[in-house]
Design a protein around this motif. Structure first.
Motif, PDB file in Angstrom:
ATOM      1  N   VAL A  55       1.633 -13.373  -9.276  1.00  0.00           N
ATOM      2  CA  VAL A  55       3.076 -13.621  -9.218  1.00  0.00           C
ATOM      3  C   VAL A  55       3.826 -13.222 -10.487  1.00  0.00           C
ATOM      4  O   VAL A  55       5.062 -13.177 -10.478  1.00  0.00           O
ATOM      5  N   SER A  56       3.108 -12.910 -11.585  1.00  0.00           N
ATOM      6  CA  SER A  56       3.795 -12.723 -12.870  1.00  0.00           C
ATOM      7  C   SER A  56       4.749 -11.541 -12.875  1.00  0.00           C
ATOM      8  O   SER A  56       5.771 -11.567 -13.563  1.00  0.00           O
ATOM      9  N   ALA A  57       4.415 -10.489 -12.144  1.00  0.00           N
ATOM     10  CA  ALA A  57       5.283  -9.313 -12.155  1.00  0.00           C
ATOM     11  C   ALA A  57       6.316  -9.332 -11.032  1.00  0.00           C
ATOM     12  O   ALA A  57       7.085  -8.389 -10.873  1.00  0.00           O
ATOM     13  N   GLY A  58       6.334 -10.404 -10.237  1.00  0.00           N
ATOM     14  CA  GLY A  58       7.309 -10.502  -9.170  1.00  0.00           C
ATOM     15  C   GLY A  58       8.699 -10.764  -9.717  1.00  0.00           C
ATOM     16  O   GLY A  58       8.874 -11.349 -10.786  1.00  0.00           O
ATOM     17  N   ALA A  59       9.703 -10.326  -8.985  1.00  0.00           N
ATOM     18  CA  ALA A  59      11.090 -10.477  -9.426  1.00  0.00           C
ATOM     19  C   ALA A  59      11.922 -11.089  -8.304  1.00  0.00           C
ATOM     20  O   ALA A  59      11.744 -10.763  -7.124  1.00  0.00           O
ATOM     21  N   GLU A  60      12.838 -11.960  -8.681  1.00  0.00           N
ATOM     22  CA  GLU A  60      13.714 -12.616  -7.704  1.00  0.00           C
ATOM     23  C   GLU A  60      14.685 -11.638  -7.059  1.00  0.00           C
ATOM     24  O   GLU A  60      15.167 -11.874  -5.946  1.00  0.00           O
ATOM     25  N   ASP A  61      14.989 -10.542  -7.749  1.00  0.00           N
ATOM     26  CA  ASP A  61      15.965  -9.589  -7.202  1.00  0.00           C
ATOM     27  C   ASP A  61      15.303  -8.407  -6.504  1.00  0.00           C
ATOM     28  O   ASP A  61      15.930  -7.371  -6.276  1.00  0.00           O
ATOM     29  N   VAL A  62      14.016  -8.535  -6.172  1.00  0.00           N
ATOM     30  CA  VAL A  62      13.299  -7.497  -5.430  1.00  0.00           C
ATOM     31  C   VAL A  62      12.829  -8.078  -4.098  1.00  0.00           C
ATOM     32  O   VAL A  62      12.285  -9.183  -4.050  1.00  0.00           O
ATOM     33  N   LEU A  63      13.061  -7.344  -3.023  1.00  0.00           N
ATOM     34  CA  LEU A  63      12.638  -7.773  -1.695  1.00  0.00           C
ATOM     35  C   LEU A  63      11.483  -6.906  -1.198  1.00  0.00           C
ATOM     36  O   LEU A  63      11.405  -5.712  -1.504  1.00  0.00           O
ATOM     37  N   ILE A  64      10.591  -7.538  -0.426  1.00  0.00           N
ATOM     38  CA  ILE A  64       9.512  -6.840   0.272  1.00  0.00           C
ATOM     39  C   ILE A  64       9.865  -6.827   1.749  1.00  0.00           C
ATOM     40  O   ILE A  64      10.134  -7.880   2.341  1.00  0.00           O
ATOM     41  N   ARG A 135      10.356  -1.611 -10.179  1.00  0.00           N
ATOM     42  CA  ARG A 135       9.538  -2.548 -10.962  1.00  0.00           C
ATOM     43  C   ARG A 135      10.059  -2.601 -12.392  1.00  0.00           C
ATOM     44  O   ARG A 135      10.143  -1.590 -13.082  1.00  0.00           O
ATOM     45  N   ASN A 136      10.348  -3.814 -12.854  1.00  0.00           N
ATOM     46  CA  ASN A 136      10.980  -3.982 -14.168  1.00  0.00           C
ATOM     47  C   ASN A 136      10.047  -3.706 -15.332  1.00  0.00           C
ATOM     48  O   ASN A 136      10.461  -3.215 -16.375  1.00  0.00           O
ATOM     49  N   ARG A 217       9.938  -1.660  -0.836  1.00  0.00           N
ATOM     50  CA  ARG A 217      10.460  -2.548  -1.879  1.00  0.00           C
ATOM     51  C   ARG A 217      11.873  -2.115  -2.200  1.00  0.00           C
ATOM     52  O   ARG A 217      12.118  -0.927  -2.410  1.00  0.00           O
ATOM     53  N   VAL A 218      12.789  -3.070  -2.253  1.00  0.00           N
ATOM     54  CA  VAL A 218      14.164  -2.735  -2.616  1.00  0.00           C
ATOM     55  C   VAL A 218      14.633  -3.673  -3.715  1.00  0.00           C
ATOM     56  O   VAL A 218      14.234  -4.844  -3.770  1.00  0.00           O
ATOM     57  N   LYS A 219      15.481  -3.149  -4.581  1.00  0.00           N
ATOM     58  CA  LYS A 219      16.061  -3.967  -5.641  1.00  0.00           C
ATOM     59  C   LYS A 219      17.486  -4.321  -5.248  1.00  0.00           C
ATOM     60  O   LYS A 219      18.273  -3.445  -4.854  1.00  0.00           O
ATOM     61  N   LEU A 220      17.814  -5.604  -5.332  1.00  0.00           N
ATOM     62  CA  LEU A 220      19.138  -6.070  -4.940  1.00  0.00           C
ATOM     63  C   LEU A 220      20.151  -5.829  -6.051  1.00  0.00           C
ATOM     64  O   LEU A 220      19.807  -5.805  -7.240  1.00  0.00           O
ATOM     65  N   LEU A 241      11.914  -6.176  11.291  1.00  0.00           N
ATOM     66  CA  LEU A 241      11.356  -6.389   9.963  1.00  0.00           C
ATOM     67  C   LEU A 241      11.311  -7.865   9.582  1.00  0.00           C
ATOM     68  O   LEU A 241      12.121  -8.667  10.053  1.00  0.00           O
ATOM     69  N   ASP A 242      10.360  -8.183   8.724  1.00  0.00           N
ATOM     70  CA  ASP A 242      10.351  -9.448   7.994  1.00  0.00           C
ATOM     71  C   ASP A 242      10.744  -9.148   6.556  1.00  0.00           C
ATOM     72  O   ASP A 242      10.263  -8.172   5.960  1.00  0.00           O
ATOM     73  N   VAL A 243      11.610  -9.989   5.993  1.00  0.00           N
ATOM     74  CA  VAL A 243      12.121  -9.773   4.640  1.00  0.00           C
ATOM     75  C   VAL A 243      11.767 -10.974   3.769  1.00  0.00           C
ATOM     76  O   VAL A 243      12.050 -12.117   4.149  1.00  0.00           O
ATOM     77  N   LYS A 244      11.161 -10.720   2.617  1.00  0.00           N
ATOM     78  CA  LYS A 244      10.790 -11.797   1.693  1.00  0.00           C
ATOM     79  C   LYS A 244      11.082 -11.371   0.264  1.00  0.00           C
ATOM     80  O   LYS A 244      11.005 -10.179  -0.061  1.00  0.00           O
ATOM     81  N   ARG A 245      11.412 -12.336  -0.546  1.00  0.00           N
ATOM     82  CA  ARG A 245      11.496 -12.049  -1.978  1.00  0.00           C
ATOM     83  C   ARG A 245      10.099 -11.695  -2.483  1.00  0.00           C
ATOM     84  O   ARG A 245       9.100 -12.244  -2.019  1.00  0.00           O
ATOM     85  N   GLU A 246      10.043 -10.808  -3.448  1.00  0.00           N
ATOM     86  CA  GLU A 246       8.753 -10.387  -3.985  1.00  0.00           C
ATOM     87  C   GLU A 246       7.973 -11.573  -4.536  1.00  0.00           C
ATOM     88  O   GLU A 246       6.751 -11.673  -4.356  1.00  0.00           O
ATOM     89  N   THR A 247       8.651 -12.489  -5.208  1.00  0.00           N
ATOM     90  CA  THR A 247       7.982 -13.658  -5.770  1.00  0.00           C
ATOM     91  C   THR A 247       7.351 -14.519  -4.672  1.00  0.00           C
ATOM     92  O   THR A 247       6.223 -14.999  -4.816  1.00  0.00           O
ATOM     93  N   ASP A 248       8.074 -14.714  -3.569  1.00  0.00           N
ATOM     94  CA  ASP A 248       7.550 -15.524  -2.461  1.00  0.00           C
ATOM     95  C   ASP A 248       6.378 -14.822  -1.782  1.00  0.00           C
ATOM     96  O   ASP A 248       5.373 -15.455  -1.433  1.00  0.00           O
ATOM     97  N   TYR A 249       6.501 -13.514  -1.593  1.00  0.00           N
ATOM     98  CA  TYR A 249       5.436 -12.753  -0.939  1.00  0.00           C
ATOM     99  C   TYR A 249       4.144 -12.815  -1.756  1.00  0.00           C
ATOM    100  O   TYR A 249       3.062 -13.075  -1.219  1.00  0.00           O
ATOM    101  N   LEU A 250       4.247 -12.602  -3.068  1.00  0.00           N
ATOM    102  CA  LEU A 250       3.056 -12.618  -3.915  1.00  0.00           C
ATOM    103  C   LEU A 250       2.445 -14.014  -3.995  1.00  0.00           C
ATOM    104  O   LEU A 250       1.220 -14.166  -4.043  1.00  0.00           O
TER     105      LEU A 250
END
Length: 396
Positions: A55-64, A135-136, A217-220, A241-250
Motif C-alpha cells: 500500500v505504500s506507493a498507493g495514492a488517493e488521487d489515483v483510480l484503478i 505514479r508519483n 490507472r488514471v490520475k484525478l 467497470l469497477d472503480v477503486k482508489r489505488e490505496t483501497d485496491y492495494l
C-alpha cells in the motif's frame, strides 16, 4: 496506606537487589520471554512489511479501473476502445493536454531465484508512457528507461535483488522472446518494485494478446473527483467497470496473505507464551521457596501479606519486561529491513518486501511480555502471601 506503599517499595528493592544471587533461574525466565516476544514480533513484522509494500506507493488521487466483477488484474480485461473512452472521462487530470490515463497489461513469467535453486512467478507489466506520470514516486536508479517498440525491460529494485539474471545489460528469455534489461527503478518501496516493466505493445505481440489490456490507472484532477468519474461511468452503458482508489485496491490485495500470516503467527506465539508462562511460574515458585525464611522474617517483624505478594509479582514483571526488551531489540536488528519474497495469493506472483519491525510492534511485544510476567508471577505471589509464618521460620 502510606505504610503499605513503603513496605512494598522496601521488599521490592530488596528482591531486585538479590536477583544476581538467583541468576540461573531468573535467566531461564528472561530467555523464555525473549524467545516468545522475538517470534511474536518477527512473524507480525512479516505481515507489517508485506502490507507496507502493498500500500505504500498507493495514492488517493489515483483510480484503478477493471472489468466489473474482476477481483484482480489477472481476472480483468478490456479492449483498446474502452481504454480510450476511459481516458476521456470527466475528472481525469491532464498533462500538456493529454489525459493522465495508463492502460496496462499484466502477465506472469517464470524466472529463477537468486538465493535458491528454484523458479518463481514474476509479474511482467506492459505499460505506456503515461504510466510513469500517473505514479508519483517512480524513479530510474540505474541505466535508462526502455524505448517503445523494443524488447527492453526495466526491473524493480526488489525484483533485481530476489530474481537472477536481472542486472542491467543482461538478456533474459520468457517464452520465445528475448528481452534486454536496460534499467532498474524504484517506486516508493511499493508493489511495483517487485515487477518487470516493458512496452505494452511489445508485450501484447509476445503473448498474443491482440490490442487488449487488463486495467487502466488514471490520475484525478482532484481527490474528490472520484464521484464525478463514477457517475459518468454509470451513465454510459458502454462501460462495464469497477472503480477503486489505488490505496483501497492495494489494501484489498494485501489482505489474504496478511490474514494468513497472522492466523499462523498468533497461535504460534500463544503456544510459546504458555511455555514461557510455565517457565516464569517455576522461576517465581523457586524464588519464593529460596526466600521462605526471609519472607517469614519480614512477616514476623510487621510486614503485611499484600506487600510481600506485590513485591513477588513485581519481580516477575521486571524479569518479563527485561526479556521482552531483549527479544524486541534482537529481532529489530536481525529482521528490520530484511528483504524476502513471497507469493501474493491475489495475483499468484512473487512480491518482494522488507520485514518491518515498527514501533507499534515493539510496544506490543513488551505488553505481551508484561502479560506473561503477570500471569507467571500471580500464583507464586499468592503463595508467598499465604506462607505460614511459624512454619516458615522452622524451615532451614
Amino acid at each position: 496506606m502510606f505504610n503499605s506503599i513503603a513496605q512494598i517499595m522496601v521488599i521490592t528493592l530488596m528482591n531486585l537487589r538479590n536477583l544476581p544471587q538467583r541468576l540461573g533461574t531468573s535467566s531461564v525466565a528472561v530467555f523464555g520471554v525473549a524467545c516468545v516476544v522475538g517470534v511474536f514480533i518477527g512473524v507480525l513484522s512479516m505481515a507489517s512489511g508485506f502490507q507496507r509494500t502493498m500500500v505504500s506507493a498507493g495514492a488517493e488521487d489515483v483510480l484503478i479501473m477493471m472489468r466489473a466483477g474482476a477481483t484482480s488484474e489477472m481476472s480483468s480485461g478490456m479492449g483498446y476502445d474502452q481504454t480510450q473512452l476511459i481516458a476521456n472521462l470527466p475528472g481525469i487530470a491532464k498533462l500538456d493536454g493529454k489525459p493522465l490515463s495508463s492502460p496496462e497489461l499484466f502477465v506472469i513469467v517464470d524466472i529463477p531465484m537468486r538465493t535458491k535453486d528454484a523458479n518463481a512467478n514474476a509479474p511482467l507489466r506492459g505499460v505506456e508512457p503515461m504510466a510513469f506520470e500517473v505514479r508519483n514516486s517512480f524513479k530510474i536508479i540505474e541505466g535508462r528507461n526502455f524505448e517503445p517498440g523494443k524488447n527492453e525491460l526495466i526491473v524493480g529494485r526488489g525484483a533485481q535483488q530476489q530474481f537472477a539474471n536481472l542486472a542491467v545489460g543482461s538478456v533474459v528469455k520468457f517464452g520465445q522472446t528475448e528481452w534486454t534489461v536496460v534499467g532498474a527503478f524504484e517506486s516508493g518501496g511499493g508493489l511495483a518494485e517487485s515487477e518487470l516493466w516493458c512496452d505494452a505493445k511489445i508485450l501484447q505481440n509476445a503473448y498474443r494478446r491482440g490490442n487488449s489490456y487488463q486495467i487502466v490507472r488514471v490520475k484525478l484532477d482532484d481527490k474528490k473527483s472520484m464521484d464525478t468519474v463514477k457517475e459518468a461511468i454509470a451513465a454510459d452503458p458502454k462501460f462495464n467497470l469497477d472503480v477503486k482508489r489505488e490505496t483501497d485496491y492495494l489494501a484489498e490485495q494485501s489482505e489474504p496473505l496478511s490474514k494468513f500470516i497472522k492466523m499462523v503467527g498468533y497461535p504460534l506465539a500463544f503456544l510459546m507464551a504458555l511455555g514461557a508462562i510455565f517457565g516464569a511460574v517455576n522461576t517465581m515458585y523457586t524464588s519464593v521457596a529460596n526466600r521462605t525464611r526471609e519472607i517469614a522474617t519480614l512477616r514476623a517483624i510487621g510486614f503485611g501479606a499484600t506487600p510481600v505478594a506485590i513485591s513477588t509479582l513485581v519481580e516477575s514483571l521486571v524479569l518479563a519486561v527485561i526479556g521482552g526488551v531483549i527479544g524486541s531489540v534482537i529481532v529489530y536488528f536481525i529482521f528490520n529491513g530484511y528483504t524476502v519474497s513471497t507469493l501474493n495469493f491475489a495475483s499468484f506472483s512473487q512480491v518482494v518486501f522488507d520485514f518491518a519491525v515498527t514501533p507499534d510492534l515493539l510496544v506490543q511485544g513488551v505488553i505481551f511480555a508484561t502479560v506473561i510476567g503477570f500471569i507467571g508471577g500471580f500464583f507464586p505471589a499468592i503463595r508467598a502471601a499465604r506462607l505460614p509464618v511459624a512454619t516458615a521460620l522452622r524451615e532451614v
